[in-house]
Design a protein around this motif. Structure first.
Motif, mmCIF file in Angstrom:
data_model
loop_
_atom_site.group_PDB
_atom_site.id
_atom_site.type_symbol
_atom_site.label_atom_id
_atom_site.label_comp_id
_atom_site.label_asym_id
_atom_site.label_seq_id
_atom_site.Cartn_x
_atom_site.Cartn_y
_atom_site.Cartn_z
ATOM 1 N N GLY A 298 8.781 15.021 -2.156
ATOM 2 C CA GLY A 298 8.545 16.215 -2.947
ATOM 3 C C GLY A 298 9.662 16.529 -3.920
ATOM 4 N N VAL A 299 10.780 15.795 -3.838
ATOM 5 C CA VAL A 299 11.914 15.999 -4.735
ATOM 6 C C VAL A 299 12.063 14.763 -5.625
ATOM 7 C CG1 VAL A 299 14.398 16.428 -4.882
ATOM 8 C CG2 VAL A 299 13.059 17.447 -3.018
ATOM 9 N N ASN A 300 12.224 14.986 -6.930
ATOM 10 C CA ASN A 300 12.361 13.881 -7.884
ATOM 11 C C ASN A 300 11.174 12.919 -7.847
ATOM 12 O OD1 ASN A 300 14.894 14.800 -8.752
ATOM 13 N ND2 ASN A 300 15.972 13.598 -7.201
ATOM 14 N N GLY A 301 10.009 13.456 -7.559
ATOM 15 C CA GLY A 301 8.804 12.628 -7.541
ATOM 16 C C GLY A 301 8.666 11.748 -6.319
ATOM 17 N N ALA A 302 9.507 11.932 -5.313
ATOM 18 C CA ALA A 302 9.472 11.084 -4.116
ATOM 19 C C ALA A 302 8.246 11.381 -3.254
ATOM 20 C CB ALA A 302 10.741 11.290 -3.292
ATOM 21 N N LEU A 303 7.682 10.312 -2.690
ATOM 22 C CA LEU A 303 6.537 10.419 -1.800
ATOM 23 C C LEU A 303 6.870 9.799 -0.451
ATOM 24 C CD1 LEU A 303 3.705 9.317 -4.277
ATOM 25 C CD2 LEU A 303 4.231 11.649 -3.523
ATOM 26 N N PRO A 304 6.301 10.335 0.628
ATOM 27 C CA PRO A 304 6.567 9.754 1.948
ATOM 28 C C PRO A 304 5.786 8.456 2.149
ATOM 29 C CG PRO A 304 5.020 11.565 2.139
ATOM 30 C CD PRO A 304 5.453 11.536 0.705
ATOM 31 N N TYR B 91 4.477 0.812 1.863
ATOM 32 C CA TYR B 91 5.737 1.475 1.513
ATOM 33 C C TYR B 91 6.201 2.330 2.689
ATOM 34 C CZ TYR B 91 5.829 0.321 -3.487
ATOM 35 O OH TYR B 91 5.918 -0.337 -4.687
ATOM 36 N N GLN B 92 7.477 2.201 2.992
ATOM 37 C CA GLN B 92 8.084 3.085 3.970
ATOM 38 C C GLN B 92 8.646 4.338 3.297
ATOM 39 O OE1 GLN B 92 10.925 0.229 5.559
ATOM 40 N NE2 GLN B 92 9.670 -0.032 7.389
ATOM 41 N N GLU B 93 9.019 4.194 2.060
ATOM 42 C CA GLU B 93 9.533 5.294 1.245
ATOM 43 C C GLU B 93 9.231 4.969 -0.210
ATOM 44 O OE1 GLU B 93 13.665 5.279 2.264
ATOM 45 O OE2 GLU B 93 14.042 3.330 1.345
ATOM 46 N N PHE B 94 8.969 6.006 -0.999
ATOM 47 C CA PHE B 94 8.625 5.786 -2.405
ATOM 48 C C PHE B 94 9.395 6.815 -3.225
ATOM 49 C CE2 PHE B 94 5.924 5.823 -6.202
ATOM 50 C CZ PHE B 94 5.751 4.462 -6.412
ATOM 51 N N ALA B 95 10.663 6.487 -3.472
ATOM 52 C CA ALA B 95 11.547 7.412 -4.174
ATOM 53 C C ALA B 95 12.392 6.616 -5.170
ATOM 54 C CB ALA B 95 12.435 8.161 -3.180
ATOM 55 N N GLY C 11 -2.084 8.927 14.147
ATOM 56 C CA GLY C 11 -1.063 8.172 14.853
ATOM 57 C C GLY C 11 -0.023 7.539 13.963
ATOM 58 N N ASN C 12 -0.182 7.693 12.626
ATOM 59 C CA ASN C 12 0.832 7.171 11.712
ATOM 60 C C ASN C 12 2.095 8.016 11.799
ATOM 61 O OD1 ASN C 12 -0.928 5.189 10.248
ATOM 62 N ND2 ASN C 12 -2.015 7.079 9.669
ATOM 63 N N VAL C 13 3.253 7.358 11.802
ATOM 64 C CA VAL C 13 4.519 8.075 11.735
ATOM 65 C C VAL C 13 5.030 7.969 10.308
ATOM 66 C CG1 VAL C 13 6.855 8.332 12.645
ATOM 67 C CG2 VAL C 13 5.012 7.533 14.140
ATOM 68 N N TRP C 14 5.190 9.116 9.657
ATOM 69 C CA TRP C 14 5.588 9.185 8.256
ATOM 70 C C TRP C 14 7.092 9.357 8.136
ATOM 71 C CZ3 TRP C 14 2.084 9.106 4.059
ATOM 72 C CH2 TRP C 14 0.736 9.103 4.419
ATOM 73 N N TYR C 15 7.640 8.700 7.114
ATOM 74 C CA TYR C 15 9.052 8.854 6.783
ATOM 75 C C TYR C 15 9.113 9.867 5.644
ATOM 76 C CZ TYR C 15 13.907 7.246 6.092
ATOM 77 O OH TYR C 15 15.275 7.156 6.009
ATOM 78 N N MET C 16 9.723 11.037 5.924
ATOM 79 C CA MET C 16 9.677 12.158 4.991
ATOM 80 C C MET C 16 10.963 12.328 4.177
ATOM 81 S SD MET C 16 6.612 13.270 5.688
ATOM 82 C CE MET C 16 6.548 14.918 4.990
ATOM 83 N N GLY C 17 11.986 11.546 4.495
ATOM 84 C CA GLY C 17 13.221 11.645 3.735
ATOM 85 C C GLY C 17 14.441 11.441 4.600
ATOM 86 N N VAL D 119 0.847 -1.184 0.000
ATOM 87 C CA VAL D 119 0.000 0.000 0.000
ATOM 88 C C VAL D 119 0.889 1.242 0.000
ATOM 89 C CG1 VAL D 119 -1.659 1.337 1.354
ATOM 90 C CG2 VAL D 119 -1.883 -1.157 1.192
ATOM 91 N N LEU D 120 0.597 2.184 -0.900
ATOM 92 C CA LEU D 120 1.264 3.481 -0.876
ATOM 93 C C LEU D 120 0.375 4.425 -0.073
ATOM 94 C CD1 LEU D 120 3.521 5.388 -1.729
ATOM 95 C CD2 LEU D 120 2.237 5.854 -3.835
ATOM 96 N N PRO D 121 0.775 4.801 1.140
ATOM 97 C CA PRO D 121 -0.073 5.652 1.983
ATOM 98 C C PRO D 121 -0.448 6.960 1.281
ATOM 99 C CG PRO D 121 1.748 4.746 3.243
ATOM 100 C CD PRO D 121 2.040 4.435 1.812
#
Length: 313
Positions: free
Chosen positions: A148-154, A169-173, A116-122, A28-30
């Motif tokens: 937000g850079v190079n199409g990356a999503l948290p 997904y923990q990271e989508f870059a 309560g979700n903890v997001w990985y932002m980079g 799942v892509l959050p």
């Protein structure tokens, strides 16, 4: 280092098969656009708290080319970091050493939404390259990325939903070679590492579609966070080639305090951890085995969760 786990569920084997199958499913892509963040919101997820600014030290070892390599990691919560996609993040620093040489210095960026979700932002990474004599010859920023850079999503570094088998997904870059995924494996009733015994320990399996043969397990204790890891797992998620464990959490400078740690100090730390976990998680219950366990604030899958039957992270 002695490590043992006790699972109090007759369906543990079925759970393992279920999760292994879940690893094959599309993650799942959050949906970051649906998340709500409050300014200055603390990251207090029971299994991923970033409140204590003490440095957590992890030790492990492996063998490379016939030689033993001692590995050490130091994790420190630094506090407020940059604004990413309009959200004020919390910065955590992760320094990795091999045989005393700094090989990676990373600044990770996290944020917790109102669910309560903890997001990985980079992450901003500096890798250090040495020659055979241990002389520094180069550095690079491989694996760095920002949402937000190079199409990356948290993605989620720690979701609020801990249903067994949840794959995310923990990271989508992709352009930055960062496509890690996590799958909730279950809750261990008890995990003993050396002299420390932890209860209601979350196990998360991490993989990446960039290399299907890479499998890692991470174990999180309520009120503490990461306590143990296994790398190089086989297809059955067993037989790790390398492990590492939390040694102690100390205030800076870590090197000086580590020299003074004694068995009494470890016992004191354990008592403090129990109090912190109780405060975060609320009331405690007595496990069927007679050990103390914490009531968890989120819904956990019945049956497939190896730990207590119905409440989860």
């Amino acid at each position: 280092m002695h490590t043992s786990a006790r699972i109090v569920s007759p369906l543990a084997g079925l759970c393992a098969l279920f999760v292994v199958s879940a690893l094959q499913a599309a993650p799942v892509l959050p949906d970051f656009s649906a998340a709500v963040f409050l300014p200055g919101e603390a990251i207090d997820h029971p299994y991923f708290p970033l409140i204590d600014t003490s440095t957590k030290v992890y030790l492990g070892q492996t063998e490379e080319d016939g030689e033993v390599v001692i590995k050490r990691s130091e994790l420190t919560t630094l506090g407020p970091g940059p604004v990413i996609l309009g959200v004020q993040v919390t910065t955590s620093r992760d320094r990795a050493f091999e045989n005393g040489l700094l090989i990676e210095d990373t600044f990770d960026y996290f944020a917790q939404d109102t669910t309560g979700n903890v997001w990985y932002m980079g992450e901003d990474v500096t890798n250090y390259v040495y020659d055979d004599e241990g002389n520094l010859i180069d550095t690079n920023s491989s694996s760095s990325w920002r949402a937000g850079v190079n199409g990356a999503l948290p993605g989620f570094i720690m979701p609020a939903n801990l249903d067994v088998g949840f794959n995310y997904y923990q990271e989508f870059a992709g352009q930055d070679q960062a496509l890690d995924q996590g799958t909730v494996f279950g809750i261990l009733s008890e995990l003993t590492i050396g002299l420390m015994t932890y209860h209601d320990v979350l196990r998360v399996i991490e993989t990446t579609e960039l290399d299907p043969d890479v499998r890692e397990a991470k174990y999180y204790a309520p009120g503490i966070g990461l306590i143990f890891g296994e790398e190089g797992l086989d297809e059955n998620l067993s037989n790790p080639s390398e492990t590492y464990a939390l040694v102690v959490a100390v205030p800076e400078p870590s090197a000086l305090v580590l020299l003074a740690v004694s068995l009494a100090g470890i016992a004191t730390r354990r008592a403090r951890v129990v109090r912190v976990a109780s405060k975060i998680l609320g009331s405690r219950e007595t496990a069927a085995s007679g050990g103390a366990g914490a009531r968890l604030p989120f819904t956990r899958s019945r049956g497939c969760s190896p730990g207590s039957p119905s409440r989860r992270m």
